[in-house]
Enzyme design. Structure first.
Site, PDB file in Angstrom:
ATOM      1  N   GLU A   1      -0.299  -2.131   6.240  1.00 27.97           N
ATOM      2  CA  GLU A   1       0.664  -1.379   6.710  1.00 27.97           C
ATOM      3  C   GLU A   1       0.862   0.814   6.972  1.00 27.97           C
ATOM      4  OE1 GLU A   1       4.546   1.050   7.494  1.00 27.97           O
ATOM      5  OE2 GLU A   1       3.202   0.996   6.316  1.00 27.97           O
TER       6      GLU A   1
ATOM      7  N   ASP B   1       0.978  -1.211   0.495  1.00 26.66           N
ATOM      8  CA  ASP B   1      -0.182  -0.197   0.425  1.00 26.66           C
ATOM      9  C   ASP B   1       0.601   1.268   0.098  1.00 26.66           C
ATOM     10  OD1 ASP B   1       1.313  -0.725   2.742  1.00 26.66           O
ATOM     11  OD2 ASP B   1      -0.808   0.141   3.666  1.00 26.66           O
TER      12      ASP B   1
END
Length: 447
Positions: A181, A116
């Site tokens: 994350e 991400d």
């Protein structure tokens, strides 16, 4: 056991192989940038995480890995302070690709990276399309190129390189790519909770080709102070007689007490760290008021609180820090009659636990040996923010560190999360080389 000459020859082949794969790591980084995997809140729908993970899964299978895509249930049991219990993983699988050793007598190693990236807004300020990677003057531009799709590409190419060269590692090499994350580290925590294990992990975050062995923990509470509305241009009676109360003014009293707490932290024994900045309390969002000529009836402040490993509780989390914050708010209430009778509400969000790895851990030594073997200085450093190595250490006791391409050194402009984010191509190649050599050094060779 390989002779010194054989090891030297292997090192040369790996170094040459990394440089020959310069175009490959640029191409893979560019492909990854092209997937929209921008960070989400807990109720946001999936982006293109599944498509990216399936793309990597096919590539790693083709290189000889045993690949599994995991879609955990909501939340991460045992990590409720870090990962909201209702956080869904549907459409956001976690990838585990194992290159098994022929003998299994050596140490195993994980390469872990998150797929991400933060939002690219405002898009109009970018010099290039943030989702169409562009290489200009040795720099690869694109959202997530530095943090950390470049690192993910480097670790995948490093694993492919070892497989293509037929390097007989004595321990398993595992590639683990995860989601979320940027929000709360949910993907790494879910992977480890599902059973992902090794003797150590390297996370190729943009550490500027140095080794991070520590990071601060993070808390993010939202404080709501209530006031009482009234006309801002009309004389008001005392609040006990029904007069207006300015919620923003009352919030300022609370925030002042929290700043006093931060100063107190700096003076406390054990609240200094050789590698990390001191703990901090920063007001990052504030909302208050209903109309421009009305005393505000409420004020809401969101804080970013960082804390040191020494402040963590026995489970590694920030419960003692929360107590400090709540005690400071209580002191503000005792000093003000309105707040004493109308205390603020505090809603706690995620708690990302800090990390601290001893600098003499073998994975750190391996990275140091590799750096010296290629003629590069090796420095032990830290990240004042947070990264996924914490999950490996807290949940499974695995030593985990970061090593990856340039992201800005201390005192310099940081590259992650910025407009025109970039990663130097030379650093991608250096990361491929270092990760491959570190796997050989740490896992050992068969025979």
């Amino acid at each position: 056991m390989a002779t010194a000459s054989e090891r030297s020859d292997l090192q040369t082949r790996i170094r040459d192989g990394a440089r020959e794969r310069r175009d490959a790591v640029v191409e893979l980084t560019s492909r990854l940038v092209g997937f929209d995997t921008t960070a989400r809140g807990p109720r946001d729908p999936p982006r293109q995480e599944a498509a990216l993970q399936e793309f990597l899964a096919a590539r790693l299978r083709a290189a000889g890995a045993e690949v599994e895509l995991l879609t955990p249930g909501p939340g991460v049991p045992g990590s409720e302070r870090q990962v909201p219990a209702d956080l869904p993983f549907d459409g956001r699988p976690q990838l585990v690709a194992r290159f098994p050793s022929a003998c299994g007598t050596g140490r195993s190693l994980i390469f872990n990276g998150h797929v991400d990236a933060v939002s690219a807004e405002p898009l109009h300020e970018w010099s290039h399309d943030p989702f169409d990677a562009t290489v200009d003057n040795g720099l690869l531009y694109g959202r997530g190129s530095c943090d950390m799709k470049g690192g993910v590409a480097a670790m995948v190419v490093a694993a492919e390189l070892l497989a293509e060269l037929g390097v007989p590692l004595a321990g398993d090499l595992i590639v683990n790519t995860v989601t979320d994350e940027e929000y709360c580290g949910a993907g790494a925590a879910a992977s480890v909770t599902a059973g992902l294990r090794a003797d150590a992990a390297i996370v190729p975050e943009p550490s500027s080709l140095q080794t991070w062995v520590a990071c601060r923990g993070i808390l993010s509470p939202t404080i709501t102070v209530h006031g009482r509305p009234g006309h801002a241009e009309v004389s008001q009676a005392h609040w006990r007689e029904g007069g207006a109360v300015n919620a923003i003014d009352k919030m300022m009293l609370v925030l002042a007490e929290l700043q006093a707490l931060q100063a107190d932290w700096l003076a406390r024994p054990g609240h200094q760290h050789a590698l990390l900045r001191p703990p901090s309390i920063v007001t990052t969002m504030i909302k208050g008021g209903e109309w421009w000529v009305t005393y505000p009836a409420s004020c809401e402040a969101t804080l970013d609180i960082t804390y040191l490993p020494a402040q963590a509780d026995s489970g590694g989390f920030g419960t003692e820090v929360e107590k400090d914050i709540e005690a400071a708010i209580a002191r503000a209430c005792r000093a003000d009659e309105w707040l004493a009778e109308n205390p603020p509400e505090v809603a706690w969000s995620v708690d990302l636990p800090p990390l601290e790895i001893p600098p003499d851990e073998e994975i750190v030594r391996s990275l140091a040996r590799v750096a010296h073997s290629v003629g590069r200085e090796h420095e032990i450093e830290s990240l004042d923010s947070w990264f996924d190595a914490s999950a490996f250490n807290r949940i499974a006791g695995m030593p985990a560190v970061a090593f990856g391409p340039y992201g800005g050194r201390r005192g310099e402009r940081a590259i992650p999360h910025t407009i025109d984010e970039y990663v130097p191509v030379d650093d991608l190649v250096a990361t491929v080389e270092t990760l491959a050599l570190a796997a050989v050094d740490f896992c050992g060779l068969v025979g």
